[in-house]
Motif scaffolding. Sequence first.
Motif, PDB file in Angstrom:
ATOM      1  N   CYS A  58      37.319  13.543   7.015  1.00  0.00           N
ATOM      2  CA  CYS A  58      36.499  12.474   6.444  1.00  0.00           C
ATOM      3  C   CYS A  58      35.480  13.089   5.492  1.00  0.00           C
ATOM      4  O   CYS A  58      34.798  14.055   5.849  1.00  0.00           O
ATOM      5  N   ILE A  59      35.380  12.529   4.288  1.00  0.00           N
ATOM      6  CA  ILE A  59      34.383  12.987   3.309  1.00  0.00           C
ATOM      7  C   ILE A  59      33.428  11.832   3.030  1.00  0.00           C
ATOM      8  O   ILE A  59      33.863  10.738   2.653  1.00  0.00           O
ATOM      9  N   LEU A  60      32.137  12.067   3.233  1.00  0.00           N
ATOM     10  CA  LEU A  60      31.114  11.078   2.901  1.00  0.00           C
ATOM     11  C   LEU A  60      30.437  11.516   1.612  1.00  0.00           C
ATOM     12  O   LEU A  60      29.786  12.562   1.573  1.00  0.00           O
ATOM     13  N   GLY A  61      30.613  10.718   0.549  1.00  0.00           N
ATOM     14  CA  GLY A  61      30.155  11.088  -0.789  1.00  0.00           C
ATOM     15  C   GLY A  61      31.359  11.254  -1.697  1.00  0.00           C
ATOM     16  O   GLY A  61      32.444  11.615  -1.236  1.00  0.00           O
ATOM     17  N   ALA A  62      31.176  10.967  -2.996  1.00  0.00           N
ATOM     18  CA  ALA A  62      32.319  11.033  -3.920  1.00  0.00           C
ATOM     19  C   ALA A  62      31.946  11.717  -5.233  1.00  0.00           C
ATOM     20  O   ALA A  62      32.523  11.436  -6.278  1.00  0.00           O
ATOM     21  N   GLY A  63      30.973  12.633  -5.168  1.00  0.00           N
ATOM     22  CA  GLY A  63      30.554  13.364  -6.359  1.00  0.00           C
ATOM     23  C   GLY A  63      31.326  14.661  -6.532  1.00  0.00           C
ATOM     24  O   GLY A  63      32.413  14.845  -5.971  1.00  0.00           O
ATOM     25  N   VAL A  64      30.744  15.586  -7.300  1.00  0.00           N
ATOM     26  CA  VAL A  64      31.387  16.863  -7.633  1.00  0.00           C
ATOM     27  C   VAL A  64      31.806  17.624  -6.375  1.00  0.00           C
ATOM     28  O   VAL A  64      32.924  18.152  -6.286  1.00  0.00           O
ATOM     29  N   HIS A  72      35.498  20.113  -2.289  1.00  0.00           N
ATOM     30  CA  HIS A  72      35.836  20.217  -0.865  1.00  0.00           C
ATOM     31  C   HIS A  72      37.239  19.690  -0.601  1.00  0.00           C
ATOM     32  O   HIS A  72      38.018  20.306   0.145  1.00  0.00           O
ATOM     33  N   TYR A  73      37.597  18.572  -1.201  1.00  0.00           N
ATOM     34  CA  TYR A  73      38.950  18.021  -1.024  1.00  0.00           C
ATOM     35  C   TYR A  73      39.999  19.055  -1.454  1.00  0.00           C
ATOM     36  O   TYR A  73      40.984  19.285  -0.740  1.00  0.00           O
ATOM     37  N   ASP A  74      39.778  19.674  -2.620  1.00  0.00           N
ATOM     38  CA  ASP A  74      40.775  20.609  -3.177  1.00  0.00           C
ATOM     39  C   ASP A  74      41.040  21.773  -2.223  1.00  0.00           C
ATOM     40  O   ASP A  74      42.197  22.070  -1.896  1.00  0.00           O
ATOM     41  N   ILE A  75      39.983  22.440  -1.761  1.00  0.00           N
ATOM     42  CA  ILE A  75      40.200  23.630  -0.933  1.00  0.00           C
ATOM     43  C   ILE A  75      40.621  23.262   0.489  1.00  0.00           C
ATOM     44  O   ILE A  75      41.446  23.938   1.101  1.00  0.00           O
ATOM     45  N   PHE A  76      40.098  22.133   1.012  1.00  0.00           N
ATOM     46  CA  PHE A  76      40.460  21.734   2.379  1.00  0.00           C
ATOM     47  C   PHE A  76      41.927  21.318   2.469  1.00  0.00           C
ATOM     48  O   PHE A  76      42.600  21.616   3.457  1.00  0.00           O
ATOM     49  N   THR A  77      42.430  20.633   1.457  1.00  0.00           N
ATOM     50  CA  THR A  77      43.842  20.229   1.503  1.00  0.00           C
ATOM     51  C   THR A  77      44.768  21.400   1.165  1.00  0.00           C
ATOM     52  O   THR A  77      45.934  21.389   1.535  1.00  0.00           O
ATOM     53  N   GLU A  78      44.214  22.431   0.509  1.00  0.00           N
ATOM     54  CA  GLU A  78      45.003  23.644   0.244  1.00  0.00           C
ATOM     55  C   GLU A  78      45.126  24.502   1.504  1.00  0.00           C
ATOM     56  O   GLU A  78      46.201  25.043   1.797  1.00  0.00           O
ATOM     57  N   ASN A 110      30.485  19.547   8.366  1.00  0.00           N
ATOM     58  CA  ASN A 110      29.883  20.381   7.330  1.00  0.00           C
ATOM     59  C   ASN A 110      28.844  19.516   6.618  1.00  0.00           C
ATOM     60  O   ASN A 110      29.201  18.574   5.907  1.00  0.00           O
ATOM     61  N   ALA A 111      27.564  19.818   6.828  1.00  0.00           N
ATOM     62  CA  ALA A 111      26.477  19.046   6.223  1.00  0.00           C
ATOM     63  C   ALA A 111      25.991  19.778   4.977  1.00  0.00           C
ATOM     64  O   ALA A 111      25.334  20.815   5.079  1.00  0.00           O
ATOM     65  N   VAL A 112      26.331  19.241   3.816  1.00  0.00           N
ATOM     66  CA  VAL A 112      26.155  19.966   2.547  1.00  0.00           C
ATOM     67  C   VAL A 112      25.018  19.398   1.698  1.00  0.00           C
ATOM     68  O   VAL A 112      24.376  20.122   0.947  1.00  0.00           O
ATOM     69  N   GLY A 113      24.750  18.080   1.809  1.00  0.00           N
ATOM     70  CA  GLY A 113      23.669  17.478   1.027  1.00  0.00           C
ATOM     71  C   GLY A 113      22.314  17.748   1.663  1.00  0.00           C
ATOM     72  O   GLY A 113      22.171  18.642   2.495  1.00  0.00           O
ATOM     73  N   ALA A 114      21.295  16.956   1.240  1.00  0.00           N
ATOM     74  CA  ALA A 114      19.948  17.024   1.830  1.00  0.00           C
ATOM     75  C   ALA A 114      19.395  18.450   1.838  1.00  0.00           C
ATOM     76  O   ALA A 114      19.198  19.062   2.880  1.00  0.00           O
ATOM     77  N   SER A 115      19.131  18.961   0.633  1.00  0.00           N
ATOM     78  CA  SER A 115      18.692  20.354   0.489  1.00  0.00           C
ATOM     79  C   SER A 115      17.173  20.494   0.361  1.00  0.00           C
ATOM     80  O   SER A 115      16.679  21.505  -0.108  1.00  0.00           O
ATOM     81  N   ARG A 116      16.434  19.464   0.777  1.00  0.00           N
ATOM     82  CA  ARG A 116      14.973  19.519   0.739  1.00  0.00           C
ATOM     83  C   ARG A 116      14.419  19.313   2.158  1.00  0.00           C
ATOM     84  O   ARG A 116      15.072  18.681   2.982  1.00  0.00           O
ATOM     85  N   ALA A 131      35.010   7.411  12.317  1.00  0.00           N
ATOM     86  CA  ALA A 131      35.540   7.076  13.652  1.00  0.00           C
ATOM     87  C   ALA A 131      36.797   7.893  13.957  1.00  0.00           C
ATOM     88  O   ALA A 131      37.806   7.776  13.268  1.00  0.00           O
ATOM     89  N   GLY A 132      36.713   8.743  14.974  1.00  0.00           N
ATOM     90  CA  GLY A 132      37.872   9.550  15.371  1.00  0.00           C
ATOM     91  C   GLY A 132      38.173  10.735  14.468  1.00  0.00           C
ATOM     92  O   GLY A 132      39.155  11.447  14.693  1.00  0.00           O
ATOM     93  N   ALA A 133      37.334  10.986  13.453  1.00  0.00           N
ATOM     94  CA  ALA A 133      37.591  12.105  12.533  1.00  0.00           C
ATOM     95  C   ALA A 133      37.338  13.440  13.226  1.00  0.00           C
ATOM     96  O   ALA A 133      36.401  13.576  14.016  1.00  0.00           O
ATOM     97  N   ASP A 134      38.177  14.419  12.923  1.00  0.00           N
ATOM     98  CA  ASP A 134      38.054  15.754  13.510  1.00  0.00           C
ATOM     99  C   ASP A 134      37.135  16.655  12.691  1.00  0.00           C
ATOM    100  O   ASP A 134      36.435  17.514  13.231  1.00  0.00           O
ATOM    101  N   VAL A 135      37.192  16.488  11.369  1.00  0.00           N
ATOM    102  CA  VAL A 135      36.353  17.268  10.449  1.00  0.00           C
ATOM    103  C   VAL A 135      35.670  16.290   9.506  1.00  0.00           C
ATOM    104  O   VAL A 135      36.326  15.438   8.908  1.00  0.00           O
ATOM    105  N   ILE A 136      34.344  16.401   9.406  1.00  0.00           N
ATOM    106  CA  ILE A 136      33.550  15.516   8.560  1.00  0.00           C
ATOM    107  C   ILE A 136      32.771  16.373   7.563  1.00  0.00           C
ATOM    108  O   ILE A 136      32.182  17.391   7.939  1.00  0.00           O
ATOM    109  N   VAL A 137      32.784  15.962   6.299  1.00  0.00           N
ATOM    110  CA  VAL A 137      32.029  16.649   5.254  1.00  0.00           C
ATOM    111  C   VAL A 137      31.029  15.649   4.679  1.00  0.00           C
ATOM    112  O   VAL A 137      31.430  14.581   4.209  1.00  0.00           O
ATOM    113  N   THR A 138      29.737  15.972   4.721  1.00  0.00           N
ATOM    114  CA  THR A 138      28.737  15.097   4.105  1.00  0.00           C
ATOM    115  C   THR A 138      28.245  15.756   2.819  1.00  0.00           C
ATOM    116  O   THR A 138      27.659  16.837   2.844  1.00  0.00           O
TER     117      THR A 138
END
Length: 298
Positions: free
Chosen positions: A124-130, A135-141, A208-214, A180-187
């Motif tokens: 599951c990926i939350l967010g649709a920016g760069v 993340h989609y590219d390397i995770f599906t690879e 993997n919590a990647v946003g919120a850098s402040r 819901a039911g996701a095994d790997v979540i990327v924010t």
Amino acid sequence: HLHRASLLLPALEAALANFSAGAAGGVVQPVRTVLPVPRHGGYLGVMPAYSTADDALTTKLVTFYEHLKDSSVPSHQATVLLFDPSNGTLKAVLDGSVITAKRTAAVSAIATKLLMPAFAEVLCILGAGVQAYSHYDIFTELFTFKEVRIWNRTKEKAMKFASSVSGPVRVCSSAEEAVAGADVIVTVTMATTPILFGDWVKPGAHINAVGASRPDWRELDDVLMKNSVLFVDSRDAALTESGDVILSGAKIFAELGEVLKGTKPALPEKTTVFKSLGMAVEDTVAAKFVYDAWSAGN
């Protein structure tokens, strides 16, 4: 030269382990300096690093602006300067935005390889920016998921993402439905208050919590932060920069480099969070990788 970010993994794993080894690892890197631009609601970050193992010296200059009215301008823009460490000469100026996107996703992939449950089927990926794309590219690879889901505050952006990537993606109408039911979540959001809640997350999932850098921004709520085993790239950075860590009071279990060195266990059977802030040495390794590949081609 970074089309396949997975080629970066061995160099990044070594850099993370060297960083967590302290002085013996030969990574010299202060916590990033962040300068506010109060009139415009933005920030300028300065991120220098030297890696002895790679004999590479860089600094990254990165700007990040929240809630831009002009959505044609990326929220994060960056430039990496690569120097000759023997005499200080500037060798190259590199597109730091591409490097940031690719190395961040590659480090998330390293964390996921170590921490995800044994039979992970739903991403599951939350967010649709760069960062969602990288993340989609390397995770599906690297991994085999039976289902990939996406949610974004603006559904149009999620639809665009789903139609432009290489495999099938299910667009969800809420973050709760997506996780819901996701095994790997990327924010990978620009959220400043939590968008992911512990009550929604399947026990044993990896986040993997990647946003919120402040220090005052959040993506994850207290329930999730306190009921998960927390991994970070840098303890010092997390305790200075991450609102998710600071405001929840969650205890850091390990740096990723400590797991890679074998001094701390991975605990993939637990619910795990990797709070990624991104480190200058990751940019250093990626910039040297790109420069060396370019030099070899010329």
